[in-house]
Design an enzyme around this catalytic site. Structure first.
Site, PDB file in Angstrom:
ATOM      1  N   ARG A  77      37.347   1.269  -0.244  1.00 14.24           N
ATOM      2  CA  ARG A  77      38.064   0.002  -0.093  1.00 14.24           C
ATOM      3  C   ARG A  77      39.513   0.073  -0.570  1.00 14.24           C
ATOM      4  NH1 ARG A  77      32.686  -1.043  -0.889  1.00 14.24           N
ATOM      5  NH2 ARG A  77      31.833  -2.704   0.430  1.00 14.24           N
ATOM      6  N   HIS A 103      36.791   1.572   4.567  1.00 12.96           N
ATOM      7  CA  HIS A 103      36.663   2.802   5.360  1.00 12.96           C
ATOM      8  C   HIS A 103      37.661   2.878   6.517  1.00 12.96           C
ATOM      9  CE1 HIS A 103      33.331   3.899   2.952  1.00 12.96           C
ATOM     10  NE2 HIS A 103      32.388   3.220   3.589  1.00 12.96           N
ATOM     11  N   HIS A 174      29.708  10.175   4.863  1.00 12.70           N
ATOM     12  CA  HIS A 174      28.886   9.037   4.442  1.00 12.70           C
ATOM     13  C   HIS A 174      27.407   9.259   4.781  1.00 12.70           C
ATOM     14  CE1 HIS A 174      27.793   4.986   3.386  1.00 12.70           C
ATOM     15  NE2 HIS A 174      29.051   4.596   3.257  1.00 12.70           N
ATOM     16  N   ASP A 247      26.622   0.724  -6.468  1.00 12.81           N
ATOM     17  CA  ASP A 247      27.650   0.962  -5.454  1.00 12.81           C
ATOM     18  C   ASP A 247      28.966   1.109  -6.201  1.00 12.81           C
ATOM     19  OD1 ASP A 247      29.019   1.337  -3.133  1.00 12.81           O
ATOM     20  OD2 ASP A 247      28.800  -0.709  -2.376  1.00 12.81           O
ATOM     21  N   GLU A 305      29.159   9.932  -2.073  1.00 14.98           N
ATOM     22  CA  GLU A 305      30.366  10.211  -1.301  1.00 14.98           C
ATOM     23  C   GLU A 305      31.483  10.685  -2.232  1.00 14.98           C
ATOM     24  OE1 GLU A 305      31.053   6.452   0.970  1.00 14.98           O
ATOM     25  OE2 GLU A 305      29.150   5.997  -0.015  1.00 14.98           O
TER      26      GLU A 305
END
Length: 339
Positions: A77, A103, A174, A247, A305
Site C-alpha cells: 500500500r 499493489h 503474492h 496482515d 511477501e
C-alpha cells in the site's frame, strides 16, 4: 513444456510452463508472470501442490486475491495514493478504501501478458515493458522476472529492472502457501511458523503503517520460536483486530527470515531474501474458486511477501524503494523446501 492456459482480454493466447529440478516442479504462466503450481514431496514421498492457483488465464484475471501474482511496480500500500519523488508528487489510482493504492492497481501487472525470453528445464524468464506514466509511476521501465529451481529444492524468484528516470521498484510475488496441499485449507492454521523478526509495522484500520516499529516481545506477533499460525490469531490485540488477523510487515535482518513447517507431512519451507521486510498475511479475506475445483476459504493458506515496508515512501527513515535513473534494480527471494 508449455500448454494452453486460456485467452487474454486482447485475444492473445496465454500459456502455462513447467520447470523441474531438485525433486520439485513449478508451473508458471505468462499471464502475469504468475506462479500457479508448486509440487513438493512429503516425508513419505507423496507429492502435493503447495501453492494456490487457477485453472486458466481468465480465472487469474477475474480473481481478487492476487494469487501467485508478480506485483509491481510497487507491492503493498501507498497511503493517499500519492508519493513524493524528486521534488514532484505522483498520483496513483485510489483503489483501496477509496483513497489509498494497493499493489499499484487497478492496471496490475498480473493481468498483463508477459513475454517469455528464456525457458529451460529448470528456469524461465518473463519480460514486461512499463512505459512512463504507467500506473502513475515515472519513467520507461524494462522489467524481468525469473523463476529458477536448483538441485537443493530451492525456488528462486529474481527481479531485475531498469528505468530512464528515478522511479519506484518494489516488486514481490503474492503466492499463497499451504504445505499440507492447496486442497486442504482446513490445515493451514495448524502449520508452524518461525520468524526471527524483532519488530513489525503496526497499521491503521486501512492497513497503512503508522510509522512505528513495534517490538514483537510479549505480543501475539512474536514468532521467534515456532508456533502454530492460528494459535494467537484471535487474541484481543489491536493490530490483529484492525486487520482481522495477520496482515503485517516484519523486519528482515537474517537468513532465513521465515520458516514454515507442516507437522503432519513434514514439509518445510525456508525463505531467504535481500529485501528489508516480509509481509505476513494469514488469508483473512480469502474466498476464491481455485484450480481443480477447490474453494479457497478464509485462512486456508498464507502469503509471505518479501518487499520494502508498506508506505515506505512516506517514511523517509525507512529503507526506500527508489531506484535511480539507468541504475539496475535487482532483488532475489529463495523459497527452499525439505521434507
Amino acid at each position: 513444456m508449455a500448454k494452453n492456459f486460456g485467452t487474454m482480454p486482447s485475444g492473445e493466447p496465454a500459456f502455462l510452463y513447467t520447470i523441474t529440478c531438485g525433486g520439485i516442479t513449478a508451473s508458471v504462466t505468462d499471464c502475469g508472470a504468475a506462479l500457479m503450481g508448486l509440487t513438493v514431496p512429503d516425508q513419505n514421498g507423496n507429492l502435493a501442490d503447495v501453492v494456490l492457483g487457477y485453472d486458466s488465464a481468465e480465472a487469474c484475471i477475474a480473481g481478487r486475491a492476487h494469487i501467485g501474482a508478480t506485483v509491481g511496480r510497487n507491492a503493498n500500500r501507498i497511503g493517499g495514493a500519492s508519493f513524493p519523488l524528486g521534488g514532484r508528487e505522483y498520483r496513483l489510482s485510489p483503489n483501496d478504501h477509496g483513497k489509498n493504492n494497493l499493489h499499484s492497481g487497478p492496471n496490475d501487472y498480473h493481468i498483463r501478458l508477459w513475454k517469455v525470453t528464456a525457458h529451460t528445464e529448470t528456469s524461465i524468464s518473463f519480460f514486461l515493458h512499463s512505459p512512463s506514466g504507467d500506473q502513475g509511476f515515472p519513467g520507461n521501465a524494462d522489467i524481468r522476472v525469473t523463476y529458477m529451481l536448483d538441485s537443493g529444492s530451492g525456488l528462486h524468484i529474481i527481479y531485475d529492472g531498469i528505468c530512464d528516470q528515478d522511479t519506484v521498484f518494489n516488486m514481490t510475488n503474492h503466492s499463497y502457501f499451504n504445505l499440507a496441499g492447496h486442497d486442504h485449507p482446513e490445515k493451514a492454521m495448524n502449520q508452524l511458523l518461525t520468524m526471527p523478526a524483532r519488530f513489525f509495522t503496526p497499521a491503521d484500520a486501512e492497513s497503512i503503517p503508522t510509522g512505528e516499529l513495534r517490538s514483537v516481545a510479549d505480543t501475539p506477533m512474536d514468532f521467534r520460536t515456532p508456533k502454530p499460525i492460528g494459535q494467537d490469531i484471535e487474541k484481543d490485540y489491536e493490530p490483529l483486530r484492525l486487520q482481522s488477523g495477520y496482515d503485517h510487515n516484519f523486519e528482515v535482518f537474517c537468513s532465513p527470515c521465515a520458516v514454515v513447517k507442516d507437522p503432519e507431512s513434514g514439509r518445510t519451507m525456508t525463505i531467504s531474501t535481500d529485501c528489508p521486510g516480509i509481509q505476513f498475511y494469514s488469508g483473512n479475506y480469502l474466498n476464491e474458486q481455485g484450480k481443480g475445483g477447490v474453494r479457497y476459504t478464509k485462512r486456508g493458506a498464507i502469503a509471505l511477501e518479501t518487499q520494502f515496508y508498506p508506505d515506505a515512501l512516506h517514511h523517509p527513515q525507512w529503507p526506500q524503494p527508489v531506484t535511480k535513473a539507468d541504475q539496475v534494480y535487482h532483488s532475489e527471494t529463495v523459497y527452499r523446501f525439505s521434507w
